[in-house]
Design a protein around this motif. Structure first.
Motif, PDB file in Angstrom:
ATOM      1  N   PRO A  18      35.776  32.933  30.550  1.00  0.00           N
ATOM      2  CA  PRO A  18      34.623  32.153  31.006  1.00  0.00           C
ATOM      3  C   PRO A  18      34.955  31.293  32.219  1.00  0.00           C
ATOM      4  O   PRO A  18      36.014  30.673  32.303  1.00  0.00           O
ATOM      5  CB  PRO A  18      34.284  31.311  29.771  1.00  0.00           C
ATOM      6  CG  PRO A  18      34.659  32.198  28.626  1.00  0.00           C
ATOM      7  CD  PRO A  18      35.931  32.865  29.072  1.00  0.00           C
ATOM      8  N   GLY A  19      34.036  31.303  33.167  1.00  0.00           N
ATOM      9  CA  GLY A  19      34.242  30.652  34.445  1.00  0.00           C
ATOM     10  C   GLY A  19      34.452  31.643  35.566  1.00  0.00           C
ATOM     11  O   GLY A  19      34.299  31.298  36.744  1.00  0.00           O
ATOM     12  N   TYR A  20      34.770  32.879  35.210  1.00  0.00           N
ATOM     13  CA  TYR A  20      34.945  33.937  36.208  1.00  0.00           C
ATOM     14  C   TYR A  20      33.596  34.280  36.843  1.00  0.00           C
ATOM     15  O   TYR A  20      32.581  34.368  36.152  1.00  0.00           O
ATOM     16  CB  TYR A  20      35.548  35.178  35.548  1.00  0.00           C
ATOM     17  CG  TYR A  20      35.726  36.356  36.485  1.00  0.00           C
ATOM     18  CD1 TYR A  20      36.866  36.472  37.267  1.00  0.00           C
ATOM     19  CD2 TYR A  20      34.750  37.337  36.590  1.00  0.00           C
ATOM     20  CE1 TYR A  20      37.037  37.546  38.132  1.00  0.00           C
ATOM     21  CE2 TYR A  20      34.905  38.418  37.453  1.00  0.00           C
ATOM     22  CZ  TYR A  20      36.045  38.509  38.226  1.00  0.00           C
ATOM     23  OH  TYR A  20      36.198  39.566  39.088  1.00  0.00           O
ATOM     24  N   ARG A  21      33.584  34.502  38.159  1.00  0.00           N
ATOM     25  CA  ARG A  21      32.364  34.907  38.859  1.00  0.00           C
ATOM     26  C   ARG A  21      32.406  36.410  39.091  1.00  0.00           C
ATOM     27  O   ARG A  21      33.239  36.919  39.834  1.00  0.00           O
ATOM     28  CB  ARG A  21      32.238  34.176  40.201  1.00  0.00           C
ATOM     29  CG  ARG A  21      30.931  34.472  40.928  1.00  0.00           C
ATOM     30  CD  ARG A  21      30.828  33.664  42.212  1.00  0.00           C
ATOM     31  NE  ARG A  21      31.808  34.102  43.213  1.00  0.00           N
ATOM     32  CZ  ARG A  21      31.594  35.129  44.062  1.00  0.00           C
ATOM     33  NH1 ARG A  21      30.472  35.819  44.025  1.00  0.00           N
ATOM     34  NH2 ARG A  21      32.533  35.442  44.944  1.00  0.00           N
ATOM     35  N   PHE A  22      31.500  37.133  38.441  1.00  0.00           N
ATOM     36  CA  PHE A  22      31.468  38.588  38.567  1.00  0.00           C
ATOM     37  C   PHE A  22      30.950  38.984  39.946  1.00  0.00           C
ATOM     38  O   PHE A  22      29.963  38.445  40.440  1.00  0.00           O
ATOM     39  CB  PHE A  22      30.613  39.202  37.460  1.00  0.00           C
ATOM     40  CG  PHE A  22      31.264  39.123  36.111  1.00  0.00           C
ATOM     41  CD1 PHE A  22      32.057  40.156  35.643  1.00  0.00           C
ATOM     42  CD2 PHE A  22      31.130  37.986  35.320  1.00  0.00           C
ATOM     43  CE1 PHE A  22      32.689  40.071  34.416  1.00  0.00           C
ATOM     44  CE2 PHE A  22      31.759  37.885  34.083  1.00  0.00           C
ATOM     45  CZ  PHE A  22      32.539  38.933  33.629  1.00  0.00           C
ATOM     46  N   LYS A  23      31.615  39.973  40.548  1.00  0.00           N
ATOM     47  CA  LYS A  23      31.321  40.367  41.917  1.00  0.00           C
ATOM     48  C   LYS A  23      30.770  41.781  42.024  1.00  0.00           C
ATOM     49  O   LYS A  23      30.056  42.099  42.966  1.00  0.00           O
ATOM     50  CB  LYS A  23      32.603  40.272  42.762  1.00  0.00           C
ATOM     51  CG  LYS A  23      33.213  38.875  42.799  1.00  0.00           C
ATOM     52  CD  LYS A  23      34.603  38.874  43.416  1.00  0.00           C
ATOM     53  CE  LYS A  23      35.618  39.550  42.514  1.00  0.00           C
ATOM     54  NZ  LYS A  23      37.009  39.411  43.009  1.00  0.00           N
TER      55      LYS A  23
END
Length: 342
Positions: free
Chosen positions: A283-288
């Motif tokens: 959690p906190g990861y920004r999906f690209k």
């Protein structure tokens, strides 16, 4: 983040020991944003997705990477984890205290391997003897490497050779199946094609380390095992074009998702990729790269439950899993499916 945040109670009877038959009869829990959950089945997927959406499959093929042998009087079990070169593999070893560098392990059917080196994580580098390709030796002496939550409850049998292989399997090298794609059949593929839903493939050779439980209290202390993957230039270009045209990129399985995210820059452009990835998504990861994920239900405190929590939110995924348990969904590799659209 604390690992215990990702814990939940799972009744043992929810663990699937065999796949649904037919494969596309598996249940599929559809979770889209904050909309109410929808209990569907996999064969309804063509009616759920939109024309122009792209499903991205992993075409890795599971090899019979589970070996049983002896070093003298000691029983030694080996699960191959990651290929090093034509004759050498990293392997997790059972009864490793009875094995030291320089020992020869004698497996079935005359197959032998030299224990070359004990690695920092406790695994070994094994060098296989003889002149035959290692793939031939494994077909002779190995069995399908079912996850321990299945293998601990029943023996591996001939049915697993086909059950634990997706219909897309083409590139030898995985020691665990990309299980989200186990649900697909020719009938579902024909219906997807008719509905205007696009299919692409990449290769990520899934290693057993992906499914190991975390042995740390905080996610920052966990080191993911690396896995080899490839996305070719033409596939990357088609994915970028589809997204530009308004299509959603739906990864079929966490393995496809992890490779797509590894290949994508901060500008959102998917690039050709060939090499190792050890990406750890929490959690906190920004999906690209992706707009959604089709995946099975994962273990408590696993890196895969952390990944889906990063995609949908931890509280949302806790509610999803509570619903799945209450509604008798089947969990893990041979279990049911979910479609997660943030």
């Amino acid at each position: 983040m604390r690992v215990d945040l990702f814990d939940f109670e799972l009744p043992a009877e929810r663990i699937a020991l065999r796949p649904a038959r037919p494969r596309d009869a598996a249940k599929m829990l559809v979770v889209e944003g904050e909309a109410p959950f929808a209990d569907r089945i996999v064969r309804e997927l063509p009616q759920i997705l939109r024309p122009g959406d792209v499903l991205v499959f992993n075409d890795t093929r599971v090899i019979p990477a589970q070996l049983e042998g002896r070093r003298g009087e000691a029983k030694i079990g080996a699960t191959l984890h990651k290929r090093i070169d034509l004759r050498r593999w990293q392997a997790f070893i059972r009864n490793a205290k009875r094995l030291k560098p320089g020992d020869i392990i004698e497996f079935a059917q005359g197959v032998t391997a030299l224990a070359e080196e004990r690695l920092a994580d406790g695994s070994f580098t094994l060098a296989f003897g003889g002149d035959e390709p290692v793939e031939v030796l494994l077909e002779r002496a190995g069995t399908m490497p079912l996850p321990p939550y299945i293998a601990g409850k029943r023996p591996t049998d001939e049915a697993d050779r086909s059950d634990y292989q997706t219909m897309f399997a083409r590139e030898d090298g995985a020691v665990a199946a990309p299980t989200a794609a186990l649900h697909f059949t020719e009938g579902v593929i024909e219906a997807l094609d008719a509905a205007g839903i696009v299919r692409e493939t990449l290769t990520l050779h899934v290693g057993a380390g992906t499914f190991l439980p975390l042995k740390v209290d905080d996610t920052t202390d966990h080191a993911m095992h690396a896995e080899w993957g490839r996305i070719d230039a033409k596939t990357a270009a088609r994915l970028n074009a589809a997204r530009k045209a308004g299509g959603r990129i739906i990864a079929v399985g966490t393995t496809s998702l992890r490779l797509l995210e590894s290949a994508t820059g901060d500008d959102g452009v998917i690039r050709p990729f060939e090499g190792d990835t050890a990406i750890f998504i929490t959690p906190g990861y920004r999906f690209k790269a992706i707009d959604g994920l089709m995946t099975n239900f994962h273990l408590p405190k696993s890196t895969l439950f952390m990944l889906v929590s990063a995609l949908m939110g931890l509280e949302r995924m806790q509610a999803v899993y509570s619903h799945a348990i209450a509604e008798d969904y089947r969990f893990y590799s041979y279990g049911d499916s979910s479609l997660l659209i943030p």
